[in-house]
Design an enzyme around this catalytic site. Structure first.
Site, PDB file in Angstrom:
ATOM      1  N   CYS A 157      -1.962  -1.951   3.812  1.00 14.84           N
ATOM      2  CA  CYS A 157      -2.404  -1.271   5.029  1.00 14.84           C
ATOM      3  C   CYS A 157      -3.508  -2.015   5.769  1.00 14.84           C
ATOM      4  O   CYS A 157      -3.953  -1.571   6.831  1.00 14.84           O
ATOM      5  CB  CYS A 157      -2.855   0.150   4.691  1.00 14.84           C
ATOM      6  SG  CYS A 157      -1.536   1.125   3.936  1.00 14.84           S
ATOM      7  N   HIS A 290     -11.412   3.532   8.277  1.00 11.77           N
ATOM      8  CA  HIS A 290     -10.057   3.542   7.720  1.00 11.77           C
ATOM      9  C   HIS A 290      -9.585   4.990   7.625  1.00 11.77           C
ATOM     10  O   HIS A 290      -8.443   5.286   7.961  1.00 11.77           O
ATOM     11  CB  HIS A 290     -10.050   2.866   6.349  1.00 11.77           C
ATOM     12  CG  HIS A 290      -8.688   2.681   5.776  1.00 11.77           C
ATOM     13  ND1 HIS A 290      -7.695   1.984   6.418  1.00 11.77           N
ATOM     14  CD2 HIS A 290      -8.136   3.129   4.610  1.00 11.77           C
ATOM     15  CE1 HIS A 290      -6.588   1.993   5.678  1.00 11.77           C
ATOM     16  NE2 HIS A 290      -6.832   2.678   4.582  1.00 11.77           N
ATOM     17  N   GLU A 301     -15.205   5.437   1.201  1.00 16.33           N
ATOM     18  CA  GLU A 301     -15.583   4.752   2.434  1.00 16.33           C
ATOM     19  C   GLU A 301     -16.927   5.258   2.947  1.00 16.33           C
ATOM     20  O   GLU A 301     -17.762   4.465   3.414  1.00 16.33           O
ATOM     21  CB  GLU A 301     -14.514   4.924   3.508  1.00 16.33           C
ATOM     22  CG  GLU A 301     -14.809   4.127   4.776  1.00 16.33           C
ATOM     23  CD  GLU A 301     -13.690   4.129   5.788  1.00 16.33           C
ATOM     24  OE1 GLU A 301     -13.788   3.358   6.766  1.00 16.33           O
ATOM     25  OE2 GLU A 301     -12.722   4.891   5.615  1.00 16.33           O
ATOM     26  N   LYS A 320      -6.731   7.869  12.807  1.00 16.66           N
ATOM     27  CA  LYS A 320      -5.528   8.243  12.042  1.00 16.66           C
ATOM     28  C   LYS A 320      -5.280   9.744  12.112  1.00 16.66           C
ATOM     29  O   LYS A 320      -4.152  10.194  11.907  1.00 16.66           O
ATOM     30  CB  LYS A 320      -5.670   7.804  10.588  1.00 16.66           C
ATOM     31  CG  LYS A 320      -5.562   6.302  10.362  1.00 16.66           C
ATOM     32  CD  LYS A 320      -5.590   5.961   8.885  1.00 16.66           C
ATOM     33  CE  LYS A 320      -5.401   4.468   8.644  1.00 16.66           C
ATOM     34  NZ  LYS A 320      -6.565   3.668   9.028  1.00 16.66           N
ATOM     35  N   HIS A 325      -1.272   7.275   9.854  1.00 18.09           N
ATOM     36  CA  HIS A 325      -1.514   5.976   9.226  1.00 18.09           C
ATOM     37  C   HIS A 325      -0.291   5.111   9.483  1.00 18.09           C
ATOM     38  O   HIS A 325       0.762   5.316   8.889  1.00 18.09           O
ATOM     39  CB  HIS A 325      -1.743   6.163   7.725  1.00 18.09           C
ATOM     40  CG  HIS A 325      -2.241   4.936   7.037  1.00 18.09           C
ATOM     41  ND1 HIS A 325      -2.083   3.669   7.559  1.00 18.09           N
ATOM     42  CD2 HIS A 325      -2.898   4.773   5.855  1.00 18.09           C
ATOM     43  CE1 HIS A 325      -2.614   2.792   6.731  1.00 18.09           C
ATOM     44  NE2 HIS A 325      -3.117   3.435   5.698  1.00 18.09           N
ATOM     45  N   PHE A 384      -3.931  -0.855  -0.444  1.00 14.92           N
ATOM     46  CA  PHE A 384      -3.670  -0.816  -1.882  1.00 14.92           C
ATOM     47  C   PHE A 384      -3.947  -2.183  -2.502  1.00 14.92           C
ATOM     48  O   PHE A 384      -3.771  -3.225  -1.869  1.00 14.92           O
ATOM     49  CB  PHE A 384      -2.216  -0.440  -2.143  1.00 14.92           C
ATOM     50  CG  PHE A 384      -1.937   1.050  -2.093  1.00 14.92           C
ATOM     51  CD1 PHE A 384      -2.943   1.967  -1.849  1.00 14.92           C
ATOM     52  CD2 PHE A 384      -0.653   1.529  -2.299  1.00 14.92           C
ATOM     53  CE1 PHE A 384      -2.686   3.329  -1.810  1.00 14.92           C
ATOM     54  CE2 PHE A 384      -0.370   2.883  -2.270  1.00 14.92           C
ATOM     55  CZ  PHE A 384      -1.390   3.786  -2.030  1.00 14.92           C
TER      56      PHE A 384
END
Length: 395
Positions: A157, A290, A301, A320, A325, A384
């Site tokens: 991502c 994010h 985060e 998002k 996403h 990831f």
């Protein structure tokens, strides 16, 4: 140090085609996360996503023989190149860096689905020629006449953001004076089913930073930027949208799917980007987070942001919550959102944020966009496997 500016922007998003349409949706705080129509969703915990409307895809002016992802990517890339007013000669020297993950997987799934259900060979097997992520760069490079270096970045991502960082490196190292960079991803069954199986998708539109959040919402999009040596841009009389002041890419390799519990790689990405930009933390006015809406990501985060900027010392929001996403496209789509935020002095909201998690010590701009005069902003993208990218933009 070579200064790098952004001279072109192009977007196809769940709001529709074009940068103006994208910004109008963000500024209004319009949530584009709705019931999925593209794939079957019966029996799944979550049955929603931020899907590019069918009429938008049909009206992109790209052959329906192309994969869905290529159609999104070509339209966004064409807009970015037109916005930058690059001539055919300019394009012949322009580098191309594409962040990608899904490739033409949607069409590959269509082939597999048809053969499995019918028990007979399907002519859709030709779709497998475009199933790999690298096919986007081949298609865009050939169709758009881009003759410079070509790269495909596969970093989960964080792919779209990493493509921007790599494009900037190519310019600074003298390999190119101009680069088309960005990411693209289309909805696929494997992505939708996989995240459902991990129970990472919220049955309702995602609520980043909310106390009661239950996961993310997936989406699809394409977003491209034209990066250019600032002197070259000025010499040809072109305008620009802002400057890429700094970028950093790190990995913590902590776990296949979970972030490092202390945000170690996130912290390094942000601090290295600040160092590259020669900017102090207090000079950043906004962070496009994010912000996926999962329990682990948002808390980690926020912890990393507090370590870098200090609790409550910077505005934070997650786009998002509005467009989902968008996987490999997320980093470049949010880079465009960050640049537009700087241009308009308006911070997009975090939608559906009703009860801020007490472990999130920031003003996350709940529900309604907010005016804020900004000079510099940071965009985070994490993936990831511990992939972390931070980009810093200036007006």
């Amino acid at each position: 140090m070579t200064r790098i500016v952004v001279s072109g922007l192009g977007v196809v998003s769940p709001y529709g085609a074009g940068v103006k349409t994208f910004w109008a949706g963000l500024a209004a705080g319009t949530c584009a996360i709705r019931p999925i129509t593209l794939i079957e969703t019966d029996g799944f915990r979550s049955r929603i996503a931020a899907e590019v409307p069918a009429d938008t895809v049909a009206g992109l002016g790209v052959s329906a023989r192309r994969t869905r992802a290529d159609r999104l990517g070509l339209a966004a890339a064409r807009e970015a190149l037109a916005d930058a007013v690059l001539s055919a000669r300019d394009r012949a020297e322009t580098a191309l860096v594409v962040g990608a993950v899904g490739g033409g997987m949607f069409e590959g799934e269509e082939w597999y689905w048809e053969e499995t259900r019918s028990g007979r060979p399907s002519p859709r097997i030709t779709a497998l020629r475009s199933i790999l992520p690298c096919t986007h760069a081949e298609t865009l490079g050939f169709r758009l006449g881009l003759g410079g270096p070509k790269e495909t970045v596969v970093m989960a991502c964080a792919s779209g953001a990493a493509a921007i960082a790599l494009g900037a490196d190519l310019i600074r190292e003298g390999a190119a004076s101009c680069a088309l960079v960005g990411g693209v991803d289309a909805l696929t069954r494997i992505c939708f089913m996989g995240f459902n199986a991990l129970r990472l998708l919220d049955p309702e539109p995602c609520r980043p930073f909310d106390r009661d959040r239950k996961g993310m919402s997936i989406g699809e999009a394409a977003a491209f930027l034209v990066l250019e040596d600032a002197e070259r841009c000025r010499a040809r009389g072109a305008r620009h949208h802002g400057e890429l002041l700094g970028a950093a890419v790190t990995t913590d390799a902590h776990h296949v799917t979970a972030p490092h519990p202390e945000g170690e790689g996130m912290v390094r990405a942000m601090t290295q980007a600040l160092r590259a930009a020669q900017v102090a933390p207090h000079e950043i006015g906004y962070v496009n987070a994010h912000g996926t809406g999962t329990l682990q990501n948002d808390r980690t985060e926020a912890l990393a942001l507090a370590r870098v900027f200090g609790a409550g010392r910077v505005l934070v929001s997650s786009t998002k919550s509005l467009v989902g996403h968008t996987m490999a496209a997320a980093g470049s789509l949010e880079a465009v959102a960050t640049l537009l935020t700087l241009q308009h002095g308006l911070v997009p909201p975090t939608a559906h944020l009703e009860h801020v998690d007490p472990e999130i010590p920031f003003d996350c701009v709940p529900r309604v966009a907010r005016e804020a005069p900004l000079e510099r902003a940071l965009s985070n993208s994490f993936g990831f496997g511990g992939q972390n990218v931070s980009l810093i933009f200036g007006r």
